[in-house]
Design a protein around this motif. Structure first.
Motif, PDB file in Angstrom:
ATOM      1  N   ALA A 208       0.848  -1.397  -0.137  1.00  0.00           N
ATOM      2  CA  ALA A 208       0.106   0.141  -0.133  1.00  0.00           C
ATOM      3  C   ALA A 208       0.740   1.354   0.026  1.00  0.00           C
ATOM      4  N   SER A 209       2.023   1.240   0.420  1.00  0.00           N
ATOM      5  CA  SER A 209       2.803   2.359   0.482  1.00  0.00           C
ATOM      6  C   SER A 209       3.569   2.717  -0.582  1.00  0.00           C
ATOM      7  N   LEU A 210       3.661   1.996  -1.765  1.00  0.00           N
ATOM      8  CA  LEU A 210       4.125   2.000  -3.124  1.00  0.00           C
ATOM      9  C   LEU A 210       3.477   3.129  -3.865  1.00  0.00           C
ATOM     10  N   THR A 211       4.007   4.131  -4.182  1.00  0.00           N
ATOM     11  CA  THR A 211       3.531   5.168  -5.092  1.00  0.00           C
ATOM     12  C   THR A 211       4.299   5.461  -6.387  1.00  0.00           C
ATOM     13  N   ARG A 212       5.401   4.734  -6.645  1.00  0.00           N
ATOM     14  CA  ARG A 212       6.176   5.236  -7.807  1.00  0.00           C
ATOM     15  C   ARG A 212       6.927   3.809  -8.224  1.00  0.00           C
ATOM     16  N   LEU A 213       6.836   3.435  -9.648  1.00  0.00           N
ATOM     17  CA  LEU A 213       7.493   2.230 -10.109  1.00  0.00           C
ATOM     18  C   LEU A 213       7.944   2.641 -11.523  1.00  0.00           C
TER      19      LEU A 213
END
Length: 218
Positions: free
Chosen positions: A39-44
Motif C-alpha cells: 500500500a505504501s508504493l507510489t512510484r514504479l
C-alpha cells in the motif's frame, strides 16, 4: 519474493531499470504486484504495467493509463475493493437515425419531439430501477462522418454496441450502415453488435432476409 513486497511497509519507490528479468519476468512481477500490492508504493520505474494487464487481471480500459494511475487503482482495490456496476452502451449509425431519441426515452421515459443533430458525442447515464445501483452509461455518437476519427477514441473498451438506423432515410441506406460497422470492427474486431431499426411507427420497411444475411456477412 512473492511475500517480500508487502513485507516492506515503507516501500514508496521501486526502480527495476537495468534488471535483466526479461519479458516473462516482467509479466510475473506485474502479476505478483497485483496479488500482493504494498500500500505504501507510489512510484514504479523500469516496467510498463499497462503491457501486463491481462496477467494482473485488470480492466482492459487501463492501457491508456501510466504506472501511477495503475498503482493508484491497485491501492484502491486493496483498501476498499472496487464495485463498478456500470454498463457502457455505445450507439453508432448514420445521422438522424434516432439514437438520441432512444437514449432520451430510456433516461427520461418520454419521447423527444424536438431534437437537433448530435454534435460529436452525447453522454447520458441512467440508473436502472429496482437494482442495486446498476447504471447504464450511454455514449451517443453523432452520425456525421466528420466525427468518425474522434469516435475511435471511445471504442477501445468493453461495451454493448448498438448500430441504429432509419430504413426510410436516404442517408441511412444499408451501404452507409456498413461503413459505420466496418469502422467499429476495425477498432474492436470481436465486438458483439446489436442492430436496431427505427421509425417503425412511420411505416419504415423491415429488412428482407437477404438484407439481413448480407449485413451478417459484411
Amino acid at each position: 519474493a512473492k511475500r517480500g513486497l508487502p513485507s516492506v511497509p515503507q516501500l514508496t519507490t521501486l526502480n527495476l531499470s537495468g534488471n535483466s528479468i526479461g519479458p516473462e519476468g516482467a509479466t510475473e512481477f506485474a502479476r505478483m504486484l497485483s496479488e500482493n500490492f504494498p500500500a505504501s508504493l507510489t512510484r514504479l520505474e523500469g516496467i510498463d504495467l499497462s503491457q501486463h494487464l491481462e496477467a494482473m487481471k485488470l480492466p482492459s480500459e487501463l492501457p491508456t493509463r501510466d504506472n501511477e494511475d495503475i498503482i493508484n487503482y491497485l491501492r484502491i482495490v486493496k483498501k476498499v475493493g472496487v464495485k463498478m456496476p456500470i454498463a457502457k452502451i455505445i450507439l453508432t449509425g448514420p445521422p438522424w437515425a434516432g439514437k438520441t431519441c432512444l437514449v432520451h426515452r430510456f433516461v427520461h421515459n418520454r419521447f423527444l419531439k424536438e431534437r437537433k443533430m448530435t454534435p460529436g458525442m452525447s453522454l447520458k447515464s441512467w440508473k436502472v430501477p429496482m437494482t442495486d445501483d446498476l447504471e447504464f452509461m450511454f455514449y451517443d455518437l453523432g452520425g456525421q462522418p466528420v466525427y468518425a476519427t474522434t469516435h475511435r477514441l471511445f471504442l477501445h473498451t468493453r461495451a454493448c454496441f448498438l448500430v441504429v438506423w432509419n430504413p426510410k432515410a436516404e442517408t441511412n441506406r444499408l451501404d452507409r450502415v456498413h461503413e459505420y460497422v466496418r469502422d467499429l470492427l476495425d477498432v474492436v474486431p470481436d465486438a458483439l453488435l446489436t442492430f436496431l431499426t427505427t421509425h417503425a411507427d412511420e411505416g419504415a420497411a423491415e429488412l428482407s432476409e437477404s438484407e439481413v444475411d448480407a449485413l451478417r456477412e459484411k
